[in-house]
Motif scaffolding. Structure first.
Motif, PDB file in Angstrom:
ATOM      1  N   GLU A  77       0.802  -1.222   0.000  1.00  0.00           N
ATOM      2  CA  GLU A  77       0.000   0.000   0.000  1.00  0.00           C
ATOM      3  C   GLU A  77       0.838   1.278   0.000  1.00  0.00           C
ATOM      4  OE1 GLU A  77       0.139  -1.533   4.325  1.00  0.00           O
ATOM      5  OE2 GLU A  77      -0.156  -2.371   2.307  1.00  0.00           O
ATOM      6  N   HIS A  78       1.960   1.267   0.710  1.00  0.00           N
ATOM      7  CA  HIS A  78       2.786   2.486   0.749  1.00  0.00           C
ATOM      8  C   HIS A  78       3.460   2.720  -0.602  1.00  0.00           C
ATOM      9  CE1 HIS A  78       2.016   2.862   4.982  1.00  0.00           C
ATOM     10  NE2 HIS A  78       2.549   1.676   5.240  1.00  0.00           N
ATOM     11  N   ALA A  79       3.927   1.655  -1.224  1.00  0.00           N
ATOM     12  CA  ALA A  79       4.536   1.783  -2.551  1.00  0.00           C
ATOM     13  C   ALA A  79       3.500   2.231  -3.575  1.00  0.00           C
ATOM     14  CB  ALA A  79       5.158   0.456  -2.967  1.00  0.00           C
ATOM     15  N   VAL A 135      -6.371   5.888  -9.207  1.00  0.00           N
ATOM     16  CA  VAL A 135      -6.347   4.545  -8.639  1.00  0.00           C
ATOM     17  C   VAL A 135      -7.767   4.017  -8.458  1.00  0.00           C
ATOM     18  CG1 VAL A 135      -5.623   3.117  -6.691  1.00  0.00           C
ATOM     19  CG2 VAL A 135      -4.201   5.050  -7.407  1.00  0.00           C
ATOM     20  N   PHE A 136      -7.993   2.786  -8.917  1.00  0.00           N
ATOM     21  CA  PHE A 136      -9.220   2.043  -8.661  1.00  0.00           C
ATOM     22  C   PHE A 136      -8.831   0.769  -7.922  1.00  0.00           C
ATOM     23  CE2 PHE A 136      -9.716   4.465 -12.539  1.00  0.00           C
ATOM     24  CZ  PHE A 136     -10.933   5.111 -12.350  1.00  0.00           C
ATOM     25  N   VAL A 137      -9.718   0.273  -7.070  1.00  0.00           N
ATOM     26  CA  VAL A 137      -9.390  -0.915  -6.277  1.00  0.00           C
ATOM     27  C   VAL A 137     -10.579  -1.869  -6.250  1.00  0.00           C
ATOM     28  CG1 VAL A 137      -7.726   0.267  -4.791  1.00  0.00           C
ATOM     29  CG2 VAL A 137     -10.133   0.191  -4.124  1.00  0.00           C
ATOM     30  N   CYS A 162      -6.322   0.333   0.631  1.00  0.00           N
ATOM     31  CA  CYS A 162      -4.880   0.468   0.433  1.00  0.00           C
ATOM     32  C   CYS A 162      -4.527   1.871  -0.047  1.00  0.00           C
ATOM     33  CB  CYS A 162      -4.364  -0.591  -0.538  1.00  0.00           C
ATOM     34  SG  CYS A 162      -4.324  -2.250   0.200  1.00  0.00           S
ATOM     35  N   ILE A 163      -5.506   2.602  -0.525  1.00  0.00           N
ATOM     36  CA  ILE A 163      -5.404   4.046  -0.701  1.00  0.00           C
ATOM     37  C   ILE A 163      -6.700   4.590  -0.118  1.00  0.00           C
ATOM     38  CG2 ILE A 163      -6.354   3.992  -3.050  1.00  0.00           C
ATOM     39  CD1 ILE A 163      -4.479   6.403  -3.657  1.00  0.00           C
ATOM     40  N   ILE A 170     -19.956   2.098   0.438  1.00  0.00           N
ATOM     41  CA  ILE A 170     -19.252   2.098   1.721  1.00  0.00           C
ATOM     42  C   ILE A 170     -17.780   2.370   1.460  1.00  0.00           C
ATOM     43  CG2 ILE A 170     -18.522   0.681   3.665  1.00  0.00           C
ATOM     44  CD1 ILE A 170     -21.378   1.527   3.926  1.00  0.00           C
ATOM     45  N   ASP A 171     -17.274   3.463   1.994  1.00  0.00           N
ATOM     46  CA  ASP A 171     -15.890   3.858   1.755  1.00  0.00           C
ATOM     47  C   ASP A 171     -14.962   3.221   2.784  1.00  0.00           C
ATOM     48  OD1 ASP A 171     -16.339   5.467  -0.497  1.00  0.00           O
ATOM     49  OD2 ASP A 171     -16.942   7.166   0.740  1.00  0.00           O
ATOM     50  N   THR A 172     -13.741   2.930   2.353  1.00  0.00           N
ATOM     51  CA  THR A 172     -12.740   2.271   3.186  1.00  0.00           C
ATOM     52  C   THR A 172     -11.470   3.108   3.165  1.00  0.00           C
ATOM     53  OG1 THR A 172     -13.690   0.166   2.476  1.00  0.00           O
ATOM     54  CG2 THR A 172     -11.591   0.071   3.613  1.00  0.00           C
ATOM     55  N   TYR A 173     -10.840   3.238   4.328  1.00  0.00           N
ATOM     56  CA  TYR A 173      -9.733   4.187   4.450  1.00  0.00           C
ATOM     57  C   TYR A 173      -8.411   3.546   4.854  1.00  0.00           C
ATOM     58  CZ  TYR A 173     -13.642   7.407   4.355  1.00  0.00           C
ATOM     59  OH  TYR A 173     -14.782   8.078   3.977  1.00  0.00           O
ATOM     60  N   GLU A 174      -8.435   2.306   5.324  1.00  0.00           N
ATOM     61  CA  GLU A 174      -7.205   1.639   5.753  1.00  0.00           C
ATOM     62  C   GLU A 174      -7.185   0.213   5.209  1.00  0.00           C
ATOM     63  OE1 GLU A 174      -6.587   1.758   9.938  1.00  0.00           O
ATOM     64  OE2 GLU A 174      -7.003   3.915  10.121  1.00  0.00           O
TER      65      GLU A 174
END
Length: 395
Positions: free
Chosen positions: A84-86, A98-100, A107-108, A257-261
């Motif tokens: 995720e950091h990279a 970015v799409f996930v 991860c973002i 539903i949004d995700t942050y971590e």
């Protein structure tokens, strides 16, 4: 005497790429024998961040450097590789949208300027270069057809795919995911200005989010699923772990539903393993006792593993489940009726009181039949300190 080594090998096989279950069978007579082998010796550590970059990264970086409309599509493989950091550094420095999907969610952060979800169709079809990171080109990506005909695909993963990609890729980078993304970032620096591309996707994203407002505020009873999620989203902490266990009902959650971590979203995966949710929720709450753990269940999914609320009660694990109870197997009933004009075995009990089942097992149960009942019921469930089910009748 071989048991410690076998267990180390099994754990390594499960945790190493591509990741998955391992099985070790102990004959019963051996289990009750003794050995003087040191069973507490150190096991080999697996650190995906130490894996080297893939071969061929230089040519892929050259391709990315010239891209005017690049996108990133990241998924579960990125999460397991701790990339995720990279990913974030790559996206920010090269200004790539970015799409996930899958465990890539979070991860973002969902409020990052380069995160997009509603503009995915435009982004993937319009991209000249797509970095596909830890995502198989399965039905979720139209077996590769979700991208434009001229899109050049750079596939990045920790291991080679189980079968050939369904469409040709410009580069297949197999190796350490984080190291590969770092190498791509360094090698692709100095590309063209992509602000116009990002702005066009943001305009689409904002427009589509605005178009959802009516459904998020829909006054109907039984409730529109999006009205339920609109209310629930206001109750969830930023680091809440959300688990989807359902079909039609959870597909709405995947949209809004949004995700942050990282690690804050789990769902049945591409094979739709309904009933896995309570087990996921049990593990998530034990691993994160101070976080909210919210289990989203369809009424059909509850039928697979609803009795696991007994496990949650016996062990005092306060998971909150929110059920979308529409009385049908929606992902089966609607397609059957569309194709054939009728459906078979796709109806469940209308308004079934699953909340009373949870109460009988010692948990907290509530029935919600109208929008104005929802927020107070959610508040009571989260405050109950018990495993809870909010049974919401949905349209």
């Amino acid at each position: 005497a071989s048991i410690p080594t076998l267990m180390d090998e099994a754990l390594a096989a499960a945790a190493g790429p591509p990741g998955g279950p391992a099985f070790v069978d102990f004959p019963l007579d051996y289990v009750f024998m003794e050995s003087d082998v040191d069973a507490d010796g150190p096991a080999a550590e697996l650190d995906p961040l130490l894996e080297p970059a893939a071969d061929g990264v230089e040519a892929a970086a050259e391709l990315l450097r010239g891209a005017e409309r690049p996108v990133i599509m990241a998924g579960t493989g990125l999460y397991w590789a701790h990339g995720e950091h990279a990913l974030r550094a790559l996206a920010e420095e090269l200004r790539i949208p970015v799409f996930v999907n899958g465990l890539g969610r979070g991860c973002i952060p969902a409020d990052h300027e380069l995160f997009f979800s509603r503009a995915r169709g435009q982004g993937l079809k319009g991209a000249d270069v797509a970095l596909v990171i830890g995502v198989p080109m399965d039905f979720r990506l139209g077996f590769g057809e979700s991208f434009g005909e001229e899109t050049k695909i750079v596939a990045v993963d920790a291991c080679a795919p189980e079968r050939p990609h369904p469409r040709a890729v410009a580069a297949d980078l197999v190796g350490g995911v984080a190291a590969t993304l770092d190498a791509l970032r360094e090698g692709a620096a100095g590309g063209p200005d992509r602000s116009g591309w990002v702005a066009s996707l943001r305009a689409t994203e904002d427009e589509k989010r605005a178009a959802e407002r009516d459904e998020l505020e829909d006054p109907r009873a039984p409730l529109h699923p999006l009205r339920l999620y609109g209310e629930l989203a206001q109750m969830l902490d930023r680091d809440a772990v959300v688990i989807g266990d359902g079909g039609d009902f959870v597909s709405y959650a995947g949209r809004v539903i949004d995700t942050y971590e990282p690690g804050c979203w789990m769902d049945p995966g591409p094979f739709g393993c309904l009933g896995a949710g309570p087990g996921y929720a049990l593990a998530a709450k034990l691993a994160n006792p101070d976080r909210q753990v919210c289990l989203l269940q369809g009424d059909g999914a509850f039928g697979f593993a609803g009795m696991e609320f007994d496990t949650l009660v016996r062990h005092g694990v306060p998971v909150v489940s929110v059920m979308g109870n529409n009385g049908i197997w929606a992902l089966e009933k609607h397609p059957m009726e569309f194709l054939y004009g009728y459906s078979v075995a796709a109806d469940l009990q209308p308004g079934c009181r699953y909340d009373q089942v949870v109460e009988a097992l010692g948990g907290h149960g509530e029935l919600v039949t109208s929008p104005e009942e929802l927020r107070p019921a959610l508040e009571r469930a989260f405050a109950s300190g018990k495993p809870a089910l909010v049974n919401v009748l949905t349209d």
